[in-house]
Design a protein around this motif. Sequence first.
Motif, mmCIF file in Angstrom:
data_model
loop_
_atom_site.group_PDB
_atom_site.id
_atom_site.type_symbol
_atom_site.label_atom_id
_atom_site.label_comp_id
_atom_site.label_asym_id
_atom_site.label_seq_id
_atom_site.Cartn_x
_atom_site.Cartn_y
_atom_site.Cartn_z
ATOM 1 N N THR A 154 0.858 -1.186 0.000
ATOM 2 C CA THR A 154 0.000 0.000 0.000
ATOM 3 C C THR A 154 0.899 1.242 0.000
ATOM 4 O O THR A 154 2.129 1.117 0.103
ATOM 5 N N PRO A 155 0.339 2.452 -0.092
ATOM 6 C CA PRO A 155 1.200 3.646 -0.054
ATOM 7 C C PRO A 155 2.064 3.732 1.200
ATOM 8 O O PRO A 155 3.179 4.269 1.150
ATOM 9 N N HIS A 156 1.573 3.180 2.319
ATOM 10 C CA HIS A 156 2.363 3.241 3.560
ATOM 11 C C HIS A 156 3.680 2.478 3.411
ATOM 12 O O HIS A 156 4.709 2.876 3.965
ATOM 13 N N ASP A 200 -6.434 -1.145 -4.520
ATOM 14 C CA ASP A 200 -7.817 -1.075 -4.061
ATOM 15 C C ASP A 200 -8.226 0.392 -3.903
ATOM 16 O O ASP A 200 -7.418 1.305 -4.070
ATOM 17 N N LEU A 201 -9.476 0.601 -3.583
ATOM 18 C CA LEU A 201 -10.005 1.960 -3.488
ATOM 19 C C LEU A 201 -9.312 2.754 -2.384
ATOM 20 O O LEU A 201 -8.963 3.926 -2.565
ATOM 21 N N LYS A 202 -9.087 2.107 -1.237
ATOM 22 C CA LYS A 202 -8.475 2.802 -0.107
ATOM 23 C C LYS A 202 -7.059 3.265 -0.448
ATOM 24 O O LYS A 202 -6.664 4.389 -0.124
ATOM 25 N N SER A 203 -6.293 2.394 -1.127
ATOM 26 C CA SER A 203 -4.922 2.765 -1.496
ATOM 27 C C SER A 203 -4.904 3.938 -2.457
ATOM 28 O O SER A 203 -4.053 4.826 -2.359
ATOM 29 N N GLU A 204 -5.840 3.947 -3.400
ATOM 30 C CA GLU A 204 -5.909 5.064 -4.344
ATOM 31 C C GLU A 204 -6.284 6.356 -3.623
ATOM 32 O O GLU A 204 -5.745 7.429 -3.932
ATOM 33 N N GLU A 205 -7.174 6.249 -2.661
ATOM 34 C CA GLU A 205 -7.553 7.442 -1.896
ATOM 35 C C GLU A 205 -6.387 7.975 -1.074
ATOM 36 O O GLU A 205 -6.254 9.192 -0.878
ATOM 37 N N GLY A 221 -0.448 6.301 -6.346
ATOM 38 C CA GLY A 221 0.379 6.797 -7.458
ATOM 39 C C GLY A 221 1.375 7.847 -7.012
ATOM 40 O O GLY A 221 2.527 7.870 -7.466
ATOM 41 N N GLU A 222 0.947 8.727 -6.109
ATOM 42 C CA GLU A 222 1.846 9.788 -5.610
ATOM 43 C C GLU A 222 3.011 9.191 -4.834
ATOM 44 O O GLU A 222 4.159 9.647 -4.960
ATOM 45 N N ALA A 223 2.741 8.146 -4.042
ATOM 46 C CA ALA A 223 3.807 7.516 -3.256
ATOM 47 C C ALA A 223 4.842 6.867 -4.164
ATOM 48 O O ALA A 223 6.056 6.990 -3.935
#
Length: 761
Positions: free
Chosen positions: A222-224, A255-260, A264-266
Motif C-alpha cells: 500500500t502507499p504506507h 484497491d479503493l483505499k490505497s488510491e484514496e 500513485g503519488e507515493a
Amino acid sequence: MATIPQVMNTSSSSVASDLLRSSSNGISGVPLKALGRVRLGAISNTSLGVVAKLRKGKKHDYPWPKDADENIKGGVLTHLSHFKPLKDKPKPVTLDFEKPLMDLERKIIDVRKMATETGLDFSDQIMSLENKYHQALKDLYTHLTPIQRVSIARHPNRPTFLDHIFNITDKWVELHGDRAGYDDPAIVTGVGSINGRRYMFMGHQKGRNTKENIQRNFGMPTPHGYRKALRMMRYADHHGFPIVTFIDTPGAYADLKSEELGQGEAIAHNLREMFGLKVPIVSIVIGEGGSGGALAIGCGNKLLMLENAVFYVASPEACAAILWKTAKAAPKAAEKLKITATELCKLKICDGIIPEPLGGAHADSSWTSKQIKIAITEAMDELLKMDTKTLLEHRHQKFRHLGGFQEGIPQDPIKKVNMKKNEEPIIQEGEVSITPDSELEEEIEKLKQKILKAGNSSTKPPQLGVNEMIEKLKREIAMEHSAAVDAMGLKENLKVLREEYMKARSSANKVDPALIDKIDKLSEEFSQGLSKAPNYGSLKYRVDMLKELSKAKALSEQNIKLTNLKQDVNKKFVEFMNQSDVKEKMKALKTEAANAESSDGNLDHGLKEKALKVKKEIELQWANVLKSLNLNVEHIVPKAKDFTELPSLPELKVKIEEMDEEIQKEMSYAIQSTDLRNKLELLKLEVMKAGKKPNPDMIKKIESLQKQIKENLVEALSSSSGLIQKHEELKADIAQAVESSGGMNGVLKQDALIEDEALIN
C-alpha cells in the motif's frame, strides 16, 4: 479482580470516540478520559463508581529472552524478528510442465521400495533411473518458455526476501513504520551487514503459506509501504549505507483505499527521490516484478535478476486479456512482452543474471542466497569506487539508454504494426461496409502481384479475384456517392426526383421534358459540388482504382484470347501438315529436288515453277483453314524475281546475332561507368518520386535524363572503331544479299538491318 463503579452521567458517544482514539495503556478496556470523569463524579456523588477488568495476556520477552543464544547467526538481534522457520515443512508443489518428471520419480521410489522389501540389489537400475531423471531435469530447465519461467517465479515454495536476508547477512535488524502511523507488512526494511559492510535492505515480502500471505497482502504494498521504504532510503543516504532492494511483487495494491491514500503519488515520489540518492543502489528481482509496484524500489545503479525471475509492465494474463480478449493467450503474451532475464539483458534493462539451481530457487534456497550474496558484493565493490557525481551520472545514464531508437532510416508510410487484426464488422442484410483506404490499397497491391506472377509463369491470371474486386469497388463507389449526396444536402431532392422518374417510367406516357431538366440540373449541381464533399478523396481513389482494374481486366482478357488463338492456330497447323495430300505433295517435291541435285547439282526452270505452284496450293489450303477460325488472311506477293536465288539466310543470321552480342557488351561496359550509373540511379529516384501521377516538372526532368542517357550510350558505341567497322561490313553483306535475291529486301530489312539499326540508335 478489582471493580470500580461506572459513571452513569458520562456521555456514551464521547466514551465510544475515546475508545477508538485511545490505546490500551493504563487499565485495560477503559479510556483514560473516562477515568478522569469518574473521579469528578465520585466527589459530587459518592454512590457512583467505575468498574474495570484486567485482561490477562501473554508475557513477551523484550527485547529478547534472558537466556538468548549469542552464538546464533545474526546475534541476539535476530530474536526481535517475528519471521521464524515454519513448524511444518511446506508441501511439495508440482508445476504443470514438471509432471513428466514425476513419472521418473515414482519409478525410482517404486524400485527402492522393491529393493527394501525383497532385499535384492537394484542399485544399477536406481542409478540409471536417477541419471535419466537428472538429464530430463537439465533438459527441461535449460529450455524453459517465458510462461514456464513465470510459473517458477510464482512458485509457492520460492524463497522470500527474509529467507534470503537471514542467509546472506551477518547481522540484521528490521526497522518498522513510515512515521505516519502505519507499518505495511508487504514491504520489509532493515539494516544488515555482509562481510562487515553495512547495508540498508528493503524488499517485498510474500507469505510462505495462506496465513502469511493474507498478513503480507500477497506481497502487494500500500502507499504506507512505499513511504516506509522512502524513509529508510533517506536514512541510508544520511548515514552513507549502500541500499539493496529485493523485488518480488505482482504489483502495487490497487484497491479503493490505497488510491484514496495516494498510491500513485507515493510511487512517483519514490522514483524521483531514488534518482537523487548519493549512495549506491542495487536492485535484485527474486520473483516477479510487476509494474510501478516493482519500479518504486527498483530505480538503482544496477538491476540484477535471478535466472527464473520475471520483470514486466503488465502480467501476461492482463496483457492477453487486453489484446486478445482472453487470459488463455498468456503464453503468447509472455513471449511477446520479453519479460525473462535473458531477454531483458539483451535489451540492456537488466545488468546481470544470478544463476539458480536446477528445479528453481526453491530446490536449494541456501545455494541461491549464496549466489545473491556474491552478486551484491561484486556490484557494490564496483559502485563504491565511484564518487558521488559519477555515481549519480551512472544511474542517470542507465535509464536514459533504455528504449533504443534509430534516426535517418526511411520507413514505408503504409507500413502498419497491428498486434491484432481488426474484427470484421457485423453487416446487416442489404448493408455495405466501406473498406479503409490503406486496407483497400493493400488488397489491390496483392492482386496486382498475383496478376504479374501469373503473367510471368504463363498461368491464367486470377480473373475471379479481379471480378470480385471490381464488384467490391462498384459497391463502395455507390456508397461513397450516397455519402457525398447526403453531405451536400441533396438527399431529399434526389429521392423526390427518383420517385417522380419511376412513376413516369411506369406509365405509358413519355417522360416529361421538365423532369429531365430537373435531373440534369441536379446532376450538374452534384458534379460541381462533389470536389468539396468530405469523402471526395476516398471516392476519387476508388474511381481511379476501378478504372485501372477495368483496364487491366480488358488487357488480361485480350491476352487470354490471343493465347487461345495461338494455341488453336498451332493445333490447326499441326493437323494441316499431317494431312495426307499435303504430305504427298511435299514428299514428291522433295524427291524431285533431290534427284535433280544429285544429277547435275542445279534445279531446272520447270522444277522451280513446279515448286512455286505447289507452294501456292499449300498456302491457299492453309488460308482456307485460317478462315475457318474467323481470321482475315491477306496474301502478300513477294517482289523477288526468283525465290530460289535467295542467298543463305543462316549465315547472315549468325553474323547479326554476333553483332548483337558485341553491341550488348559495349552497352554493359558503358553502363558500368560512374557518370552513366549515377544518371540511371537518379532516373530511378525521379520515377519513384513521380509515382502514378507525375507533375509536368517531373516529366520534363525524367525526359531530360532519358535523353542524356541515350546520348551517352550512342557516344560510347560510336567511340568503338572496331564495332563501327563490323557494322559497316554487315550492312554491305546484307545489301549484297538483297541485290542477289532480286527483291527480297523487304524481308531482310525487317528481320536484320532495321533491328540492328535500332540497337545502335
